[in-house]
Motif scaffolding. Structure first.
Motif, short mmCIF file in Angstrom:
data_model
loop_
_atom_site.label_atom_id
_atom_site.label_comp_id
_atom_site.label_asym_id
_atom_site.label_seq_id
_atom_site.Cartn_x
_atom_site.Cartn_y
_atom_site.Cartn_z
N HIS A 78 -6.69 23.89 50.15
CA HIS A 78 -7.52 24.42 49.08
C HIS A 78 -6.90 25.74 48.65
O HIS A 78 -6.82 26.67 49.44
CB HIS A 78 -8.96 24.63 49.56
CG HIS A 78 -9.63 23.34 49.88
ND1 HIS A 78 -10.44 22.69 48.98
CD2 HIS A 78 -9.56 22.55 50.97
CE1 HIS A 78 -10.87 21.56 49.52
NE2 HIS A 78 -10.34 21.45 50.74
N ILE A 79 -6.44 25.78 47.43
CA ILE A 79 -5.65 26.94 47.01
C ILE A 79 -6.23 27.51 45.73
O ILE A 79 -6.86 26.79 44.94
CB ILE A 79 -4.16 26.52 46.85
CG1 ILE A 79 -3.25 27.74 46.77
CG2 ILE A 79 -3.95 25.59 45.65
CD1 ILE A 79 -1.80 27.43 47.05
N ALA A 80 -6.06 28.84 45.53
CA ALA A 80 -6.66 29.49 44.35
C ALA A 80 -5.76 29.32 43.14
O ALA A 80 -4.54 29.39 43.24
CB ALA A 80 -6.85 30.98 44.62
N LYS B 237 -10.82 27.39 42.84
CA LYS B 237 -10.09 26.71 43.92
C LYS B 237 -9.67 25.32 43.45
O LYS B 237 -10.40 24.67 42.72
CB LYS B 237 -10.98 26.58 45.15
CG LYS B 237 -11.25 27.88 45.88
CD LYS B 237 -10.13 28.21 46.84
CE LYS B 237 -10.47 29.35 47.77
NZ LYS B 237 -11.10 28.93 49.00
N SER C 284 2.02 27.49 56.23
CA SER C 284 0.59 27.38 55.92
C SER C 284 -0.18 27.80 57.18
O SER C 284 0.43 27.99 58.25
CB SER C 284 0.24 25.97 55.46
OG SER C 284 0.69 25.04 56.39
N ARG D 153 -5.46 39.66 54.25
CA ARG D 153 -5.62 38.55 53.30
C ARG D 153 -4.99 37.28 53.85
O ARG D 153 -4.02 37.33 54.60
CB ARG D 153 -4.98 38.92 51.95
CG ARG D 153 -5.74 40.05 51.30
CD ARG D 153 -5.27 40.42 49.92
NE ARG D 153 -6.02 41.61 49.51
CZ ARG D 153 -5.53 42.61 48.81
NH1 ARG D 153 -4.29 42.57 48.39
NH2 ARG D 153 -6.28 43.65 48.52
N TYR D 154 -5.55 36.16 53.42
CA TYR D 154 -5.13 34.84 53.92
C TYR D 154 -4.63 33.96 52.78
O TYR D 154 -5.43 33.24 52.17
CB TYR D 154 -6.32 34.17 54.62
CG TYR D 154 -6.70 34.84 55.92
CD1 TYR D 154 -6.22 34.35 57.14
CD2 TYR D 154 -7.52 35.97 55.93
CE1 TYR D 154 -6.55 34.97 58.33
CE2 TYR D 154 -7.86 36.60 57.12
CZ TYR D 154 -7.37 36.10 58.31
OH TYR D 154 -7.69 36.72 59.49
N CYS E 176 -2.76 30.71 51.09
CA CYS E 176 -2.72 29.30 51.48
C CYS E 176 -1.32 28.90 51.91
O CYS E 176 -1.14 28.12 52.84
CB CYS E 176 -3.14 28.45 50.30
SG CYS E 176 -4.59 27.54 50.66
N ASN F 209 -5.27 36.44 48.67
CA ASN F 209 -6.11 35.44 49.33
C ASN F 209 -5.94 34.10 48.63
O ASN F 209 -5.92 34.03 47.39
CB ASN F 209 -7.58 35.85 49.25
CG ASN F 209 -7.96 36.77 50.40
OD1 ASN F 209 -7.46 36.62 51.53
ND2 ASN F 209 -8.83 37.72 50.14
N ASP F 210 -5.77 33.05 49.40
CA ASP F 210 -5.82 31.66 48.93
C ASP F 210 -4.62 31.17 48.10
O ASP F 210 -4.41 29.97 48.00
CB ASP F 210 -7.11 31.39 48.11
CG ASP F 210 -8.34 31.67 48.94
OD1 ASP F 210 -8.33 31.36 50.14
OD2 ASP F 210 -9.30 32.25 48.40
#
Ligand SMILES: Cc1cc2nc3c(=O)[nH]c(=O)nc-3n(C[C@H](O)[C@H](O)[C@H](O)COP(=O)(O)OP(=O)(O)OC[C@H]3O[C@@H](n4cnc5c(N)ncnc54)[C@H](O)[C@@H]3O)c2cc1C
Length: 473
Positions: A5-7, A13, A34, A53-54, A56, A97-98
């Motif tokens: 699931h990526i931004a 998303k 990942s 931050r995370y 993807c 993030n993402d």
């Protein structure tokens, strides 16, 4: 690998199919990480420990081809993209993030041409890497005051440090850059090719594309006469008043940035000064060593409580603060450009500078006069060419529990001094402070930057930065 699931660039998303990710992965020479991969945790960390931050996916690019593949993948899948040089940015703009991080840190190639006195540097290098490569040839490129900072982010924002008064900002020594654009094209920008892009990347940050390598002019700087002088806080007003006159009239071989600081508890500092809050100036003299003693006479006449000045290799000066400032500390900073240090401003500096909220917190005033002032404000995207100092209030501490304390101090100090500033800040000394602050940084150059952004990145693919928003989206 499961579906990710990526931004997207609009913040929504989306689901990336496993097959698409596998194809992307197999097209890269470098790793694609990942969250389930062993190297992910380390690769997502940035210098400022406050930033957590995370992403993807992290594409650890090893060459230009990897960067082109990653940019095309991001654009075709409408992904949020962060570009990472050395991850030193205070606001953490090398990570998101993402989304997808295009990480250039494995790209460490450097080639010095000692005859032409130029150096070609890939986008993942730190200034320590560059100093190491150039010093054996008796050369240096103007950069900052610490060796762990990334070449890419520092250069794209302007770049000021020990050699600024003599040789200008880092961008004033940039001859050429290779850039991957948002549409995946690879171009060169210099004084003859893609001149608008070359103008914009000299101060406009990572807004216009990913710089794969920089070509710099280097200068004959090898052994410098340098180090700190410290004074007690009760002398701070007098020292600042003396400093404002002295540095602006000093020969351009002389550089000194002013600081409020706490004295480190170890050598070379005498025990009675350990952990004491003091004011100081960190000097770097690049003139002839025979003339150094004479050049430092007026400084010594001002009777510092402590000095540790002598000749040293330029890379030793550049890495002097590295052990004090390892990666992972909490940082909150705010800055501004400054034209004058009035008596009122000095009184406020002494008030806030005497109340450092933690051992490592500090305030610096970096001179940016001399050669940097001789370039016109319209010649590059870097707008504040008449400013004399770049000021920063940096709250720093290892303990996340003190994050609020150091943030509050930086903000309050900055609020007090902002009315005495030029009204805009060095783009590399900003947190995420909103669009008005970005515009204030670029002033009259902002509109031209928007036009160039419209041309090179109309969908704002490169938006995780001090963003210049296109008007085409
Ligand atoms: C301890 C410390 C000391 C510092 N001292 C100085 C100093 O003396 N002088 C000075 O001028 N600055 C100084 N800085 C500020 C520094 O210039 C910025 O933090 C800068 O952003 C760091 O660059 P980086 O490549 O490490 O950053 P990153 O966090 O990797 O990236 C910063 C920004 O640049 C963009 N970017 C990175 N690489 C590329 C690329 N190849 N192409 C396009 N965009 C890219 C990113 O998208 C991001 O927006 C200092 C910072 C720290 C933490």
């Amino acid at each position: 690998m499961v579906n990710l699931h990526i931004a997207t660039i609009t913040g929504e998303k989306t689901v990336l199919e496993q097959a698409a990710v596998e194809t992307f992965k197999s097209s890269l020479h470098g790793e694609l990480l990942s969250p389930e991969d062993a190297g992910y945790e380390n690769a997502r960390k940035v210098y400022n420990g406050m930033i957590d931050r995370y992403p993807c996916l992290i594409a650890r690019c090893t060459d230009v081809a990897d960067i082109i593949v990653a940019v095309n993948f991001a654009r075709e899948n409408n992904l949020l993209v962060a570009v990472r040089g050395s991850g030193h940015n205070g606001a953490g703009l090398g990570i998101c993030n993402d989304g997808l991080v295009i990480d250039l840190s494995p790209m460490k190639g450097i080639r010095v041409d000692p005859v032409a006195r130029t150096v070609r540097v890939e986008g993942g290098c730190t200034w320590g890497d560059v100093d190491h490569a150039t010093h054996v040839f008796g050369l240096a490129v103007p950069s900052g005051i610490i060796s762990t900072t990334g070449v890419a982010g520092l250069t794209l924002g302007g770049g000021h440090g020990y050699l600024t008064r003599k040789y200008g900002l880092t961008i004033d020594n940039l001859l050429e850059a290779d850039v991957v654009l948002a549409d995946g094209r690879f171009v060169t920008a210099n004084a003859h090719e893609n001149q608008d892009l070359f103008w914009a990347i000299r101060g406009g940050g990572g807004n216009f594309g990913i710089v794969t390598s920089f070509l710099f002019q280097a200068h004959p700087v090898s052994t410098v006469y340098a180090g700190p002088t410290l004074w007690t806080l009760d002398q701070a007003t007098e020292v600042m008043r003396w400093y404002r006159e002295f540095i602006l009239n000093a020969p351009e071989d002389m550089y000194g940035f002013f600081a409020f600081l706490n004295v480190p508890p170890g050598p070379p500092f005498p025990e009675h000064l350990h952990t004491k809050t003091m004011c100081g100036i960190i000097w770097c003299y690049t003139g002839s060593l025979e003339k150094a003693e004479e050049a430092f006479r007026p400084i010594r006449n001002f009777a510092p409580a402590f000095e540790h000045i002598g000749s040293m290799p330029y890379p030793a000066l550049q890495s002097m603060f590295d052990p004090l400032l390892p990666s992972g500390l909490q940082w909150y900073w705010k800055g501004d450009f400054v034209n004058q240090l009035s008596d009122e401003a000095i009184a406020l500096h002494v008030k806030y500078g005497s109340q450092l909220p933690s051992f490592l917190s500090t305030m610096h005033l970096y001179p940016i006069d001399g050669a940097a002032n001789r370039v016109g404000s319209k010649d590059t995207a870097f707008n504040f060419r008449e400013a004399k100092w770049s000021m920063i209030m940096a709250g720093i501490d290892p303990d996340p529990a003190n994050a609020e304390k150091i943030t509050t101090w930086s903000k309050e100090y900055w609020n007090a001094l902002h009315p005495y500033s030029c009204g805009g800040a060095y783009v590399n000394f900003m947190m995420e402070e909103g669009q008005e602050r970005v515009q204030a940084t670029y002033g009259d150059n902002y509109e031209r930057l928007v036009a160039i952004k419209n041309k090179y990145d109309p969908t704002n693919l490169f938006r995780v930065n001090q963003n210049i928003k296109p008007t085409t989206t």
